[in-house]
Design a protein around this motif. Structure first.
Motif, PDB file in Angstrom:
ATOM      1  N   LYS A   9       0.850  -1.192   0.000  1.00 43.28           N
ATOM      2  CA  LYS A   9       0.000   0.000   0.000  1.00 43.28           C
ATOM      3  C   LYS A   9       0.888   1.246   0.000  1.00 43.28           C
ATOM      4  O   LYS A   9       1.894   1.309   0.710  1.00 43.28           O
ATOM      5  N   LEU A  10       0.476   2.225  -0.790  1.00 44.48           N
ATOM      6  CA  LEU A  10       1.158   3.514  -0.813  1.00 44.48           C
ATOM      7  C   LEU A  10       0.176   4.576  -0.353  1.00 44.48           C
ATOM      8  O   LEU A  10      -0.873   4.779  -0.973  1.00 44.48           O
ATOM      9  N   SER A  11       0.496   5.230   0.754  1.00 43.18           N
ATOM     10  CA  SER A  11      -0.365   6.296   1.261  1.00 43.18           C
ATOM     11  C   SER A  11       0.517   7.458   1.691  1.00 43.18           C
ATOM     12  O   SER A  11       1.331   7.312   2.620  1.00 43.18           O
ATOM     13  N   VAL A  12       0.402   8.590   0.997  1.00 43.52           N
ATOM     14  CA  VAL A  12       1.195   9.781   1.305  1.00 43.52           C
ATOM     15  C   VAL A  12       0.306  11.014   1.198  1.00 43.52           C
ATOM     16  O   VAL A  12      -0.640  11.037   0.406  1.00 43.52           O
ATOM     17  N   PRO A  13       0.603  12.058   1.986  1.00 40.70           N
ATOM     18  CA  PRO A  13      -0.227  13.265   1.950  1.00 40.70           C
ATOM     19  C   PRO A  13       0.247  14.315   0.946  1.00 40.70           C
ATOM     20  O   PRO A  13      -0.442  15.311   0.743  1.00 40.70           O
ATOM     21  N   VAL A  14       1.426  14.121   0.360  1.00 39.44           N
ATOM     22  CA  VAL A  14       1.975  15.102  -0.567  1.00 39.44           C
ATOM     23  C   VAL A  14       2.521  14.395  -1.810  1.00 39.44           C
ATOM     24  O   VAL A  14       2.946  13.237  -1.733  1.00 39.44           O
ATOM     25  N   PRO A  15       2.477  15.055  -2.979  1.00 36.95           N
ATOM     26  CA  PRO A  15       2.055  16.437  -3.251  1.00 36.95           C
ATOM     27  C   PRO A  15       0.552  16.665  -3.157  1.00 36.95           C
ATOM     28  O   PRO A  15       0.080  17.798  -3.238  1.00 36.95           O
ATOM     29  N   PHE A  16      -0.221  15.584  -2.986  1.00 42.60           N
ATOM     30  CA  PHE A  16      -1.640  15.629  -2.652  1.00 42.60           C
ATOM     31  C   PHE A  16      -1.938  14.290  -1.983  1.00 42.60           C
ATOM     32  O   PHE A  16      -1.070  13.409  -1.939  1.00 42.60           O
ATOM     33  N   GLN A  17      -3.117  14.129  -1.425  1.00 48.15           N
ATOM     34  CA  GLN A  17      -3.417  12.869  -0.761  1.00 48.15           C
ATOM     35  C   GLN A  17      -3.480  11.739  -1.788  1.00 48.15           C
ATOM     36  O   GLN A  17      -4.286  11.769  -2.719  1.00 48.15           O
ATOM     37  N   ILE A  18      -2.621  10.733  -1.582  1.00 52.19           N
ATOM     38  CA  ILE A  18      -2.510   9.627  -2.527  1.00 52.19           C
ATOM     39  C   ILE A  18      -2.641   8.317  -1.761  1.00 52.19           C
ATOM     40  O   ILE A  18      -1.947   8.103  -0.757  1.00 52.19           O
ATOM     41  N   ASP A  19      -3.531   7.451  -2.240  1.00 52.54           N
ATOM     42  CA  ASP A  19      -3.695   6.111  -1.673  1.00 52.54           C
ATOM     43  C   ASP A  19      -3.785   5.131  -2.835  1.00 52.54           C
ATOM     44  O   ASP A  19      -4.757   5.156  -3.599  1.00 52.54           O
ATOM     45  N   ILE A  20      -2.777   4.273  -2.976  1.00 50.32           N
ATOM     46  CA  ILE A  20      -2.710   3.325  -4.097  1.00 50.32           C
ATOM     47  C   ILE A  20      -2.392   1.939  -3.562  1.00 50.32           C
ATOM     48  O   ILE A  20      -1.483   1.761  -2.755  1.00 50.32           O
ATOM     49  N   ASP A  21      -3.141   0.951  -4.023  1.00 49.38           N
ATOM     50  CA  ASP A  21      -2.870  -0.447  -3.712  1.00 49.38           C
ATOM     51  C   ASP A  21      -1.839  -0.941  -4.723  1.00 49.38           C
ATOM     52  O   ASP A  21      -2.164  -1.225  -5.881  1.00 49.38           O
ATOM     53  N   LEU A  22      -0.597  -1.047  -4.302  1.00 49.22           N
ATOM     54  CA  LEU A  22       0.482  -1.389  -5.220  1.00 49.22           C
ATOM     55  C   LEU A  22       0.390  -2.828  -5.730  1.00 49.22           C
ATOM     56  O   LEU A  22       0.863  -3.137  -6.815  1.00 49.22           O
ATOM     57  N   ASP A  23      -0.220  -3.700  -4.936  1.00 49.30           N
ATOM     58  CA  ASP A  23      -0.345  -5.098  -5.339  1.00 49.30           C
ATOM     59  C   ASP A  23      -1.524  -5.322  -6.277  1.00 49.30           C
ATOM     60  O   ASP A  23      -1.684  -6.419  -6.821  1.00 49.30           O
ATOM     61  N   GLU A  24      -2.346  -4.302  -6.449  1.00 54.45           N
ATOM     62  CA  GLU A  24      -3.527  -4.443  -7.306  1.00 54.45           C
ATOM     63  C   GLU A  24      -3.563  -3.348  -8.378  1.00 54.45           C
ATOM     64  O   GLU A  24      -4.627  -2.839  -8.723  1.00 54.45           O
TER      65      GLU A  24
END
Length: 211
Positions: A193-208
């Motif tokens: 899982k990739l979850s970061v608040p910058v450069p904007f809120q990003i939530d990505i399931d890297l395995d999917e």
């Protein structure tokens, strides 16, 4: 050899004369603007010879054909980012960034200003770029890990991600520019899982990632 009006300085945009020295670079060196004038075919008629080329510190770098992992991650990240990106930004892939007179890399993924997204563009400038992503392949390891990141940082691009393959899955190394040192600092290593608040809120399931 073609020259400017004074007859002494080589015309940096005359790639025809530059290619006369091939495979050596011309004496005056390659420039970032030369990439807009290279022919599609090679000096000996090789089809598509200059199709995938970067300029790093005045040296032409030819990129090898992509592996499926590389293509899948690029496409998946573009899709994932564009589903979350705010309206003033847009995600694009494999477009050049002109970092200086002799450096023009072609990152795998870019987040740029929507206002800069014009069909006639061949490169973007660092002030238009908010995130650069490089997906590491065996032939690009040194460039993506060592050569390119300091140049992106020196140009002032705040966010940089490096994506590595581990057991066939993407691992994302997230970096942010330290304004005091003008160098990147690692802020996280993301598996699954990739979850970061910058450069904007990003939530990505890297395995999917979309295939």
């Amino acid at each position: 050899m073609s020259t400017h009006g004074d007859g002494d300085t080589p015309n940096m945009h005359d790639v025809t004369s530059a290619l006369e020295y091939w495979p050596s670079p011309p004496p005056w060196g390659w420039t970032a603007d030369d990439l807009d004038h290279l022919p599609s075919d090679g000096p000996n008629g090789e089809p598509g010879f200059f199709k995938h080329v970067e300029l790093i510190d005045g040296a032409l770098v030819f990129m090898s054909p992509q592996k499926r992992f590389h293509e899948r991650v690029i496409s998946g990240l573009r899709y994932g980012l564009n589903t979350q990106v705010p309206a003033h930004l847009i995600t694009i892939t494999q477009m050049d960034v002109k970092l200086g007179h002799r450096t023009r890399p072609c990152p795998d993924v870019l987040v740029i200003d929507t206002a800069a997204d014009h069909d006639d563009r061949t490169f973007y400038t660092p002030d238009e770029v908010h995130l650069v992503v490089e997906v590491v392949s065996p032939e690009s390891e040194d460039r993506d890990r060592k050569s390119k990141p300091p140049r992106y940082a020196e140009a002032g691009i705040v966010h940089f991600w490096r994506v590595e393959a581990k057991d066939g899955r993407p691992v994302v190394y997230v970096y942010e520019l330290d304004p005091a040192t003008k160098a990147y600092a690692l802020t996280g290593i993301h598996h699954g899982k990739l979850s970061v608040p910058v450069p904007f809120q990003i939530d990505i399931d890297l395995d999917e990632l979309p295939r």
